[in-house]
Design a protein around this motif. Structure first.
Motif, short mmCIF file in Angstrom:
data_model
loop_
_atom_site.label_atom_id
_atom_site.label_comp_id
_atom_site.label_asym_id
_atom_site.label_seq_id
_atom_site.Cartn_x
_atom_site.Cartn_y
_atom_site.Cartn_z
N ARG A 177 0.84 -1.21 0.00
CA ARG A 177 0.00 0.00 0.00
C ARG A 177 0.87 1.25 0.00
O ARG A 177 0.57 2.22 -0.70
CB ARG A 177 -0.91 0.01 1.23
N ASP A 190 0.30 3.42 -3.45
CA ASP A 190 -0.64 4.53 -3.33
C ASP A 190 0.07 5.85 -3.62
O ASP A 190 1.00 6.25 -2.94
CB ASP A 190 -1.23 4.59 -1.91
N TYR A 197 0.25 9.37 -1.18
CA TYR A 197 0.19 8.84 0.18
C TYR A 197 1.33 9.46 0.98
O TYR A 197 2.46 9.51 0.52
CB TYR A 197 0.34 7.32 0.12
#
Length: 102
Positions: free
Chosen positions: A64, A68, A71
């Motif tokens: 993630r 992402d 982020y």
């Protein structure tokens, strides 16, 4: 010959229960050993499953972070450190943290 036969009959008669007791004892020992081995194997399997799950969870978090866009990486790393500190306080030791600090 009759004396030999007269001597062998009681010896054989007494040895049959002794052999039966011995074989029963050996069977029980084998069963206990199988149960112990099965129990140890189950414990190791549970430990490995727990370790694998923890690693999979960490990989998902890292995926993630990497995938992402937009982020806030620094915030996420700090959140992971806070979670790690919380796990250590709950009794879950993370050995790699100790090596990094040394």
């Amino acid at each position: 010959m009759e004396a030999f036969l007269g001597l062998m009959i009681p010896i054989i008669a007494l040895s049959i229960p002794i052999i039966a007791i011995w074989t029963t004892h050996q069977r029980k020992l084998a069963e206990m050993q199988i149960e112990t081995t099965a129990s140890a194997s189950a414990e190791k399997a549970a430990q490995y499953a727990t370790q694998i799950q923890r690693l999979e969870d960490r990989v998902q978090v890292l995926e993630r972070i990497v995938t992402d866009k937009g982020y806030d990486v620094a915030t996420q790393i700090e959140a992971l450190r806070d979670a790690r500190s919380h796990d250590e306080a709950a009794g879950m030791s993370l050995d790699f943290d100790k090596r990094e600090r040394a």
